[in-house]
Design a protein around this motif. Structure first.
Motif, PDB file in Angstrom:
ATOM      1  N   ILE A 176      41.640  74.286  96.748  1.00 56.10           N
ATOM      2  CA  ILE A 176      39.988  74.459  96.611  1.00 56.10           C
ATOM      3  C   ILE A 176      39.603  72.989  96.299  1.00 56.10           C
ATOM      4  O   ILE A 176      38.642  72.560  97.101  1.00 56.10           O
ATOM      5  CB  ILE A 176      39.743  75.126  95.563  1.00 56.10           C
ATOM      6  CG1 ILE A 176      40.350  76.633  95.860  1.00 56.10           C
ATOM      7  CG2 ILE A 176      38.297  75.491  95.470  1.00 56.10           C
ATOM      8  CD1 ILE A 176      40.159  77.684  94.860  1.00 56.10           C
ATOM      9  N   LEU A 179      39.662  70.828  99.754  1.00 56.00           N
ATOM     10  CA  LEU A 179      38.585  71.321 100.723  1.00 56.00           C
ATOM     11  C   LEU A 179      37.352  70.685 100.305  1.00 56.00           C
ATOM     12  O   LEU A 179      36.530  70.396 100.801  1.00 56.00           O
ATOM     13  CB  LEU A 179      38.679  72.698 100.996  1.00 56.00           C
ATOM     14  CG  LEU A 179      39.804  73.453 101.736  1.00 56.00           C
ATOM     15  CD1 LEU A 179      39.871  74.842 101.699  1.00 56.00           C
ATOM     16  CD2 LEU A 179      39.740  72.727 103.042  1.00 56.00           C
ATOM     17  N   ASN A 180      37.151  70.697  98.824  1.00 58.19           N
ATOM     18  CA  ASN A 180      36.063  70.296  98.310  1.00 58.19           C
ATOM     19  C   ASN A 180      35.622  68.656  98.729  1.00 58.19           C
ATOM     20  O   ASN A 180      34.469  68.494  99.057  1.00 58.19           O
ATOM     21  CB  ASN A 180      35.776  70.635  96.832  1.00 58.19           C
ATOM     22  CG  ASN A 180      34.495  70.676  96.154  1.00 58.19           C
ATOM     23  OD1 ASN A 180      33.485  71.025  96.950  1.00 58.19           O
ATOM     24  ND2 ASN A 180      34.401  70.308  94.939  1.00 58.19           N
ATOM     25  N   ASN A 191      41.266  80.033  98.000  1.00 56.96           N
ATOM     26  CA  ASN A 191      40.121  81.019  98.346  1.00 56.96           C
ATOM     27  C   ASN A 191      38.726  80.359  98.266  1.00 56.96           C
ATOM     28  O   ASN A 191      38.533  79.291  97.716  1.00 56.96           O
ATOM     29  CB  ASN A 191      40.168  82.072  97.203  1.00 56.96           C
ATOM     30  CG  ASN A 191      39.874  81.632  95.708  1.00 56.96           C
ATOM     31  OD1 ASN A 191      40.861  80.922  95.148  1.00 56.96           O
ATOM     32  ND2 ASN A 191      38.785  81.917  95.156  1.00 56.96           N
ATOM     33  N   TYR A 192      37.573  80.849  98.996  1.00 60.45           N
ATOM     34  CA  TYR A 192      36.410  80.372  98.846  1.00 60.45           C
ATOM     35  C   TYR A 192      35.518  81.110  98.100  1.00 60.45           C
ATOM     36  O   TYR A 192      34.102  80.530  98.007  1.00 60.45           O
ATOM     37  CB  TYR A 192      35.934  80.167 100.382  1.00 60.45           C
ATOM     38  CG  TYR A 192      35.689  81.341 100.973  1.00 60.45           C
ATOM     39  CD1 TYR A 192      34.600  82.018 100.944  1.00 60.45           C
ATOM     40  CD2 TYR A 192      36.664  82.066 101.951  1.00 60.45           C
ATOM     41  CE1 TYR A 192      34.304  83.385 101.689  1.00 60.45           C
ATOM     42  CE2 TYR A 192      36.442  83.336 102.643  1.00 60.45           C
ATOM     43  CZ  TYR A 192      35.259  83.776 102.433  1.00 60.45           C
ATOM     44  OH  TYR A 192      35.112  85.128 102.963  1.00 60.45           O
ATOM     45  N   ASN A 193      36.076  82.302  97.611  1.00 58.34           N
ATOM     46  CA  ASN A 193      35.079  83.023  96.762  1.00 58.34           C
ATOM     47  C   ASN A 193      35.739  83.949  95.808  1.00 58.34           C
ATOM     48  O   ASN A 193      37.113  84.262  96.233  1.00 58.34           O
ATOM     49  CB  ASN A 193      34.286  83.852  97.823  1.00 58.34           C
ATOM     50  CG  ASN A 193      33.068  84.683  96.930  1.00 58.34           C
ATOM     51  OD1 ASN A 193      33.387  85.585  96.196  1.00 58.34           O
ATOM     52  ND2 ASN A 193      31.831  84.461  97.083  1.00 58.34           N
ATOM     53  N   PRO A 246      35.186  79.309  93.440  1.00 55.26           N
ATOM     54  CA  PRO A 246      34.059  78.528  94.225  1.00 55.26           C
ATOM     55  C   PRO A 246      33.170  79.630  95.037  1.00 55.26           C
ATOM     56  O   PRO A 246      33.592  80.808  94.939  1.00 55.26           O
ATOM     57  CB  PRO A 246      34.677  77.930  95.448  1.00 55.26           C
ATOM     58  CG  PRO A 246      36.105  78.562  95.583  1.00 55.26           C
ATOM     59  CD  PRO A 246      36.393  79.083  94.325  1.00 55.26           C
ATOM     60  N   TRP A 257      31.734  79.360  98.267  1.00 55.34           N
ATOM     61  CA  TRP A 257      31.173  78.876  99.347  1.00 55.34           C
ATOM     62  C   TRP A 257      30.887  79.811 100.561  1.00 55.34           C
ATOM     63  O   TRP A 257      31.244  80.779 100.516  1.00 55.34           O
ATOM     64  CB  TRP A 257      32.566  78.016  99.879  1.00 55.34           C
ATOM     65  CG  TRP A 257      32.804  76.683  98.933  1.00 55.34           C
ATOM     66  CD1 TRP A 257      32.256  76.229  97.983  1.00 55.34           C
ATOM     67  CD2 TRP A 257      33.973  76.225  98.897  1.00 55.34           C
ATOM     68  NE1 TRP A 257      32.803  75.301  97.212  1.00 55.34           N
ATOM     69  CE2 TRP A 257      34.083  75.371  97.776  1.00 55.34           C
ATOM     70  CE3 TRP A 257      35.263  76.454  99.605  1.00 55.34           C
ATOM     71  CZ2 TRP A 257      35.154  74.446  97.472  1.00 55.34           C
ATOM     72  CZ3 TRP A 257      36.603  75.676  99.230  1.00 55.34           C
ATOM     73  CH2 TRP A 257      36.447  74.765  98.241  1.00 55.34           C
ATOM     74  N   PHE A 284      31.567  74.543 105.025  1.00 51.05           N
ATOM     75  CA  PHE A 284      32.556  73.879 105.711  1.00 51.05           C
ATOM     76  C   PHE A 284      32.392  72.934 107.054  1.00 51.05           C
ATOM     77  O   PHE A 284      33.063  72.355 107.508  1.00 51.05           O
ATOM     78  CB  PHE A 284      33.427  74.824 106.433  1.00 51.05           C
ATOM     79  CG  PHE A 284      34.086  75.708 105.469  1.00 51.05           C
ATOM     80  CD1 PHE A 284      35.521  75.433 105.046  1.00 51.05           C
ATOM     81  CD2 PHE A 284      33.513  76.742 104.736  1.00 51.05           C
ATOM     82  CE1 PHE A 284      36.019  76.270 103.823  1.00 51.05           C
ATOM     83  CE2 PHE A 284      34.038  77.629 103.555  1.00 51.05           C
ATOM     84  CZ  PHE A 284      35.379  77.045 103.180  1.00 51.05           C
ATOM     85  N   GLN A 320      40.575  85.591 103.245  1.00 53.77           N
ATOM     86  CA  GLN A 320      39.920  84.319 102.862  1.00 53.77           C
ATOM     87  C   GLN A 320      40.496  83.397 103.767  1.00 53.77           C
ATOM     88  O   GLN A 320      39.743  82.421 104.240  1.00 53.77           O
ATOM     89  CB  GLN A 320      40.468  83.994 101.348  1.00 53.77           C
ATOM     90  CG  GLN A 320      39.960  84.900 100.371  1.00 53.77           C
ATOM     91  CD  GLN A 320      38.440  84.694  99.968  1.00 53.77           C
ATOM     92  OE1 GLN A 320      38.243  83.436  99.360  1.00 53.77           O
ATOM     93  NE2 GLN A 320      37.410  85.442 100.297  1.00 53.77           N
ATOM     94  N   MET A 363      38.251  81.071 106.708  1.00 54.44           N
ATOM     95  CA  MET A 363      37.944  79.582 106.610  1.00 54.44           C
ATOM     96  C   MET A 363      38.452  79.204 107.847  1.00 54.44           C
ATOM     97  O   MET A 363      37.961  78.254 108.309  1.00 54.44           O
ATOM     98  CB  MET A 363      38.948  79.137 105.495  1.00 54.44           C
ATOM     99  CG  MET A 363      38.163  79.255 104.130  1.00 54.44           C
ATOM    100  SD  MET A 363      38.925  78.409 102.835  1.00 54.44           S
ATOM    101  CE  MET A 363      40.336  79.302 102.582  1.00 54.44           C
TER     102      MET A 363
END
Length: 303
Positions: free
Chosen positions: A157, A160-161, A179-181, A230, A232, A237, A260, A264
């Motif tokens: 995470i 990617l951030n 995961n984005y959420n 997060p 997102w 992205f 997830q 992405m």
């Protein structure tokens, strides 16, 4: 089960030394947190060690002391590779990857704030943004303008951030089990492997942390972050260089829903999506040969 309930249950499990599937477990004992199974995704091998006898070093970033170590050799033809571990863990979990790559790359391992050997400020909430800025600040401290990132779970995470918010500092990103959420987190209390891992981290925290008696507080703060972050969406992205990104997971992932990864990959249509066979959230120790081969291949790609 709603996420707040899940993490409340997890917190209770940790504090009572609960360990699913270990009939004679002593909480925090490393010998009792190794699971052997013919099915790799149901195994949890012992935590590796980092190579050599180095004790690493500390750098003051964002008001705290962050622990890191370096391996391998400088090569102007190749950027350094930064390994970012998962939540509750530490850099030792990437010991097998460091051994596989150190002859060809400069490797940097970092213990996230509050994890492993790193310090944290109990008055400052944990966040992926703050941890990501810690890692960028450490690159500044080491005078490294750009690096490749290999991240696992929380580390993925953060990778990617950083790729989204500091694209000029990122050569490429291998994001494993992100995961984005928060809605993408599964009920990990149903996984013997994951609950055993959590019990193992109690012992590791006591052994490595500069504040070994503060695991309960640390765990609750991390749990709060997991329930809230997060958050997102597809727009997040858009600043990531998709061609230099792989979205990766195991086919028996027990902590993050496959949707997830699929979302992405859809939002990064030029990225690679890789599903590793017969492994779970802990692929790098369940099948290090397969995991290392894919990381090597990714790093060697002409992107």
């Amino acid at each position: 089960m709603h996420l707040p309930q899940l993490y409340a249950l997890l917190g209770q499990a940790i504090l009572t030394g609960y360990c699913i599937g270990l009939s004679s477990a002593r909480p925090g004992s490393p010998d009792d947190t190794v699971i052997v199974s013919a099915k790799k995704w149901l195994s949890l091998p012992a935590t590796p060690t980092l190579p050599g006898n180095s004790k690493g070093a500390y750098a003051k970033v964002n008001g705290i002391q962050i622990w890191y170590d370096t391996f391998g050799r400088d090569d102007r033809r190749r950027v350094p590779v930064v390994f970012l571990h998962g939540g509750l863990g530490n850099s030792d979990y990437f010991g097998l990857q460091v051994r596989a790559l150190q002859s060809d790359y400069k490797i940097i391992t970092i213990d996230s704030r509050g994890h492993g050997r790193s310090h944290y400020d109990p008055n400052v909430p944990f966040s992926y943004d703050l941890m990501s800025e810690d890692f960028v600040a450490l690159l500044d401290h080491l005078k490294i303008p750009k690096a490749a990132f290999v991240g696992w779970s929380d580390g993925a995470i953060c990778a990617l951030n950083i790729a989204a918010k500091h694209p000029d500092r990122v050569d490429r990103t291998f994001a494993f089990a992100a995961n984005y959420n928060p809605s993408g987190v599964m009920d990990i209390t149903q996984s013997t492997v994951f609950m055993t891992y959590i019990n193992r981290t109690v012992h590791e925290y006591a052994k490595l942390s500069p504040a070994p008696d503060q695991y309960d507080e640390f765990f609750q703060k991390i749990s709060t972050m997991w329930t809230e972050q997060p958050n997102w969406t597809e727009d997040f992205f858009k600043t990531i260089n998709a061609q230099k990104t792989w979205i990766v997971d195991g086919d028996h992932e027990e902590a993050v829903y496959r949707s997830q990864q699929d979302d992405m990959a859809k939002w990064l249509p030029d990225a690679g999506q890789l599903i590793l066979p017969q492994v779970s959230h802990f692929a790098f120790i369940q099948d290090p040969r397969g995991f290392n081969a894919m990381v090597k291949h990714f790093l060697e790609l002409e992107l």
